[in-house]
Structure formats: structure tokens, C-alpha cells
Design a protein around this motif. Structure first.
Motif, short mmCIF file in Angstrom:
data_model
loop_
_atom_site.label_atom_id
_atom_site.label_comp_id
_atom_site.label_asym_id
_atom_site.label_seq_id
_atom_site.Cartn_x
_atom_site.Cartn_y
_atom_site.Cartn_z
N SER A 123 0.84 -1.20 0.00
CA SER A 123 0.00 0.00 0.00
C SER A 123 0.88 1.24 0.00
O SER A 123 2.04 1.20 0.40
CB SER A 123 -0.91 0.01 1.23
N VAL A 124 0.30 2.33 -0.43
CA VAL A 124 1.03 3.60 -0.52
C VAL A 124 0.17 4.68 0.11
O VAL A 124 -1.07 4.66 -0.02
CB VAL A 124 1.28 4.00 -1.99
N LYS A 125 0.83 5.61 0.77
CA LYS A 125 0.11 6.76 1.30
C LYS A 125 0.95 8.00 1.04
O LYS A 125 2.17 7.98 1.24
CB LYS A 125 -0.12 6.58 2.81
N ILE A 126 0.30 9.05 0.61
CA ILE A 126 1.02 10.28 0.26
C ILE A 126 0.22 11.46 0.78
O ILE A 126 -0.99 11.57 0.50
CB ILE A 126 1.20 10.40 -1.27
N ARG A 127 0.87 12.35 1.54
CA ARG A 127 0.20 13.60 1.92
C ARG A 127 0.99 14.76 1.36
O ARG A 127 2.22 14.82 1.49
CB ARG A 127 0.08 13.75 3.45
N THR A 128 0.28 15.67 0.72
CA THR A 128 0.90 16.89 0.19
C THR A 128 0.00 18.06 0.59
O THR A 128 -1.15 17.86 0.98
CB THR A 128 0.99 16.87 -1.35
N GLY A 129 0.53 19.25 0.47
CA GLY A 129 -0.31 20.44 0.58
C GLY A 129 -0.40 21.05 1.96
O GLY A 129 0.25 20.60 2.91
N PRO A 130 -1.20 22.13 2.05
CA PRO A 130 -1.28 22.93 3.27
C PRO A 130 -2.08 22.25 4.37
O PRO A 130 -2.67 21.19 4.15
CB PRO A 130 -1.99 24.20 2.79
N PRO A 131 -2.13 22.89 5.55
CA PRO A 131 -2.96 22.35 6.64
C PRO A 131 -4.43 22.33 6.25
O PRO A 131 -4.85 23.02 5.31
CB PRO A 131 -2.72 23.32 7.80
N ASP A 132 -5.19 21.55 7.01
CA ASP A 132 -6.60 21.35 6.66
C ASP A 132 -7.54 22.34 7.35
O ASP A 132 -8.75 22.22 7.22
CB ASP A 132 -7.03 19.92 7.04
N ASP A 133 -6.97 23.30 8.12
CA ASP A 133 -7.90 24.16 8.88
C ASP A 133 -7.99 25.59 8.33
O ASP A 133 -8.39 26.50 9.03
CB ASP A 133 -7.57 24.16 10.39
N GLY A 134 -7.63 25.75 7.04
CA GLY A 134 -7.68 27.08 6.42
C GLY A 134 -9.08 27.60 6.22
O GLY A 134 -9.28 28.82 6.08
N ASP A 135 -10.06 26.71 6.21
CA ASP A 135 -11.44 27.17 6.03
C ASP A 135 -12.28 26.89 7.28
O ASP A 135 -13.51 26.91 7.23
CB ASP A 135 -12.08 26.51 4.80
N GLY A 136 -11.60 26.65 8.41
CA GLY A 136 -12.33 26.39 9.66
C GLY A 136 -12.36 27.63 10.54
O GLY A 136 -11.76 28.66 10.20
N PRO A 137 -13.00 27.53 11.69
CA PRO A 137 -13.11 28.69 12.59
C PRO A 137 -11.75 29.20 13.08
O PRO A 137 -11.61 30.40 13.36
CB PRO A 137 -13.96 28.17 13.76
N ASP A 138 -10.73 28.32 13.15
CA ASP A 138 -9.42 28.75 13.66
C ASP A 138 -8.70 29.70 12.68
O ASP A 138 -7.73 30.36 13.06
CB ASP A 138 -8.54 27.53 13.96
N ALA A 139 -9.17 29.74 11.42
CA ALA A 139 -8.55 30.65 10.44
C ALA A 139 -8.72 32.11 10.88
O ALA A 139 -7.92 32.97 10.50
CB ALA A 139 -9.18 30.42 9.06
N GLU A 140 -9.73 32.38 11.69
CA GLU A 140 -10.00 33.74 12.17
C GLU A 140 -8.95 34.22 13.16
O GLU A 140 -8.89 35.40 13.50
CB GLU A 140 -11.37 33.79 12.90
N ARG A 141 -8.14 33.35 13.69
CA ARG A 141 -7.23 33.71 14.79
C ARG A 141 -6.05 34.56 14.33
O ARG A 141 -5.32 35.10 15.16
CB ARG A 141 -6.68 32.44 15.45
N GLY A 142 -5.81 34.63 13.03
CA GLY A 142 -4.72 35.46 12.53
C GLY A 142 -3.35 34.83 12.75
O GLY A 142 -2.32 35.52 12.68
N LEU A 143 -3.30 33.54 13.04
CA LEU A 143 -2.01 32.85 13.25
C LEU A 143 -1.41 32.46 11.91
O LEU A 143 -2.14 32.17 10.96
CB LEU A 143 -2.23 31.56 14.06
N TRP A 144 -0.07 32.43 11.86
CA TRP A 144 0.57 31.91 10.65
C TRP A 144 0.37 30.40 10.61
O TRP A 144 0.45 29.70 11.64
CB TRP A 144 2.07 32.22 10.64
N ALA A 145 0.11 29.90 9.44
CA ALA A 145 0.01 28.45 9.25
C ALA A 145 0.53 28.14 7.86
O ALA A 145 0.49 28.99 6.95
CB ALA A 145 -1.44 28.00 9.38
N GLY A 146 1.04 26.93 7.68
CA GLY A 146 1.56 26.55 6.36
C GLY A 146 2.42 25.31 6.48
O GLY A 146 2.21 24.49 7.38
N THR A 147 3.36 25.18 5.57
CA THR A 147 4.23 24.00 5.60
C THR A 147 5.69 24.42 5.69
O THR A 147 6.06 25.50 5.23
CB THR A 147 4.04 23.12 4.34
N LEU A 148 6.48 23.60 6.31
CA LEU A 148 7.93 23.79 6.37
C LEU A 148 8.56 22.62 5.64
O LEU A 148 8.67 21.51 6.17
CB LEU A 148 8.38 23.83 7.85
N PRO A 149 8.92 22.85 4.35
CA PRO A 149 9.43 21.73 3.55
C PRO A 149 10.77 21.21 4.08
O PRO A 149 11.55 21.96 4.67
CB PRO A 149 9.60 22.34 2.15
#
Ligand SMILES: Cc1cc2nc3c(=O)[nH]c(=O)nc-3n(C[C@H](O)[C@H](O)[C@H](O)COP(=O)(O)OP(=O)(O)OC[C@H]3O[C@@H](n4cnc5c(N)ncnc54)[C@H](O)[C@@H]3O)c2cc1C
Length: 220
Positions: free
Chosen positions: A161-187
């Protein structure tokens, strides 16, 4: 060439984080070909043992090797092999949504001990070439004593089996997006360094081309 998909079995069916799963055999090959270190899991005398070790892929087979004294390489028992590449940290607004971008493979099966001398030599060649293309013909081949001291296991890549995760965090469209915190990925990337010669080398010994050319290239 189109490859047949990985069969879903009771063992390989993803139950959690299913959207990250892939049935594409090309993805499996890509994950395996990108690295050369796996974790070999085996139950010995009722206890799990997970051993990091080097592997080599040959088509739909995976080779692992080690000392004949190694208990994890006895063969003939169910094994689970994983290969993991970390591509970065996923830093979300909430701690709960933090994660990792990754590519990973899991192979289930029964490893067979390779005893035929020709198959053993060919398997060891594949294993060496997988990690360092060009090295098998550069270095001295194993002699009979060394071959006898080496165990080689071969494992089919049919139940995998294979599993692959890519992309930004999953809470960009949730209520926590209002907090003004930086979020993203650190490659995270790994790069091969400059070859470091053995101090025992004679000064004029050149670095072979197949090793020199890897400097600065990406690993995994
Ligand atoms: C670097 C890294 C970090 C991770 N961090 C976390 C974490 O912190 N929390 C978390 O919940 N999960 C994490 N995961 C995902 C984790 O590996 C599992 O996929 C997930 O937790 C589901 O586990 P499960 O036991 O429910 O698997 P199930 O879905 O029950 O597993 C069923 C089958 O799916 C396949 N499978 C499961 N996981 C993988 C995999 N990773 N790669 C290939 N095949 C797989 C296997 O064949 C397995 O037998 C991480 C993965 C990686 C590679």
C-alpha cells in the motif's frame, strides 16, 4: 506503460486517512525507488522487532540482506516492511491539525530466503545498484565466504500500500482561520554532500564519476 493497480486486500485496505492512500503501482515504485532504507517488522518469539535495513527493488520484488546471524532475516515468516520519506511539517492553526507531508509504502508478505547462488548474486547486485548505481561493477564482488555470511531475503510487492500527503494544513477554512495565526508547511529536503575520501586512500585515487555526480542532487 500502464501498470495494473495495487490490489486492495484485508491487509492493505486503508481504514483511516483514506484520501491519502493510492492504489497506483507507479506511486509504489516511486516511493521505493526514491530511498534505500526500510524498516523490516517481524515477530520473533512472540515479540515485534522492527529493524532498519537497506533494500533494493527489482521489478515486483524487494530484496533485503544482512548477516546470517540476524534473527530478523530468518525468512519464512510474515513480515511488514515500511519505507518513509518526510517532505515537510504541516503547521496548522490548531495543534490537532498539525501533520507531516510524506510519501510512504507498506509491504506485507512472507519473505523467502534466497539460496540459489546465482539468484543471490543477482539480488545482491540489485540491492547495491539500488543504493549506489554503478557501484557493483566498481567494487570487488563478494567471494564465497562473504556470500555464505550474507542472508538475502526476497519479498513480493503484490500486497502493498502507498500513502502520500501533500499540501497545506486542513484548517484554512475552519473557525481557527480567524485567529490570525501563521500556518503553512515547512518543507524538508535531503541533498547528497561532497564525497569524503577515506584517509587511508592513496592521494591520487580519483572519486569515481558515478559517486561524484551525486553531489548536490536530491535524496528521496
Ligand atoms: C512520517 C509520517 C507521520 C505520520 N504521522 C501520523 C500521526 O501523527 N498521526 C496519525 O494518525 N497518522 C500519522 N501518519 C499516518 C499513519 O502512518 C497511518 O497511515 C494512519 O495513522 C492510519 O493508521 P491505522 O493504523 O489506522 O491504519 P489503517 O488505515 O488501519 O491501515 C490499514 C492498512 O493501510 C495501509 N497503511 C496504513 N498506513 C500506511 C502508511 N502510512 N503508508 C502506507 N500504507 C499504509 C497498510 O497496508 C495497513 O495495513 C503518519 C505517516 C507518516 C509516513
Amino acid at each position: 506503460m500502464t501498470l495494473d493497480p495495487l490490489p486492495e486486500t484485508d491487509l492493505t485496505r486503508h481504514r483511516r486517512l483514506r484520501d491519502q492512500g493510492s492504489l497506483d503501482r507507479a506511486d509504489l515504485n516511486a516511493v521505493l525507488d526514491a530511498g534505500f532504507v526500510c524498516h523490516l517488522g517481524v515477530v520473533i518469539e512472540g515479540r515485534p522487532l522492527v529493524v532498519p535495513t537497506v533494500y533494493g527493488r527489482d521489478g515486483r520484488r524487494l530484496y533485503v540482506h544482512g548477516s546470517v546471524a540476524s534473527r530478523s532475516l530468518s525468512g519464512g515468516t510474515p513480515v511488514c516492511v515500511t519505507v518513509t520519506h518526510v517532505d515537510g511539517l504541516v503547521l496548522a492553526r490548531s495543534v490537532f491539525e498539525h501533520g507531516v507531508n510524506y510519501r510512504s509504502a507498506m509491504i506485507h508478505g512472507e519473505a523467502r530466503k534466497v539460496t540459489d547462488p546465482e539468484e543471490k548474486l543477482a539480488g545482491l547486485r540489485r540491492l547495491t545498484e539500488h543504493a549506489t548505481p554503478g557501484q557493483w561493477s566498481y567494487a570487488r564482488s563478494p567471494n564465497r565466504r562473504e556470500l555464505a555470511a550474507t542472508t538475502l531475503l526476497v519479498l513480493s510487492l503484490e500486497e502493498a500500500s502507498v500513502k502520500i500527503r501533500t499540501g497545506p494544513p486542513d484548517d484554512g477554512d475552519g473557525p481557527d482561520a480567524e485567529r490570525g495565526l501563521w500556518a503553512g508547511t515547512l518543507p524538508l529536503t535531503s541533498v547528497w554532500g561532497a564525497p569524503v575520501g577515506d584517509p587511508a586512500l592513496a592521494d591520487e585515487t580519483p572519486v569515481p564519476e558515478h559517486i561524484a555526480r551525486r553531489e548536490g542532487t536530491r535524496y528521496a
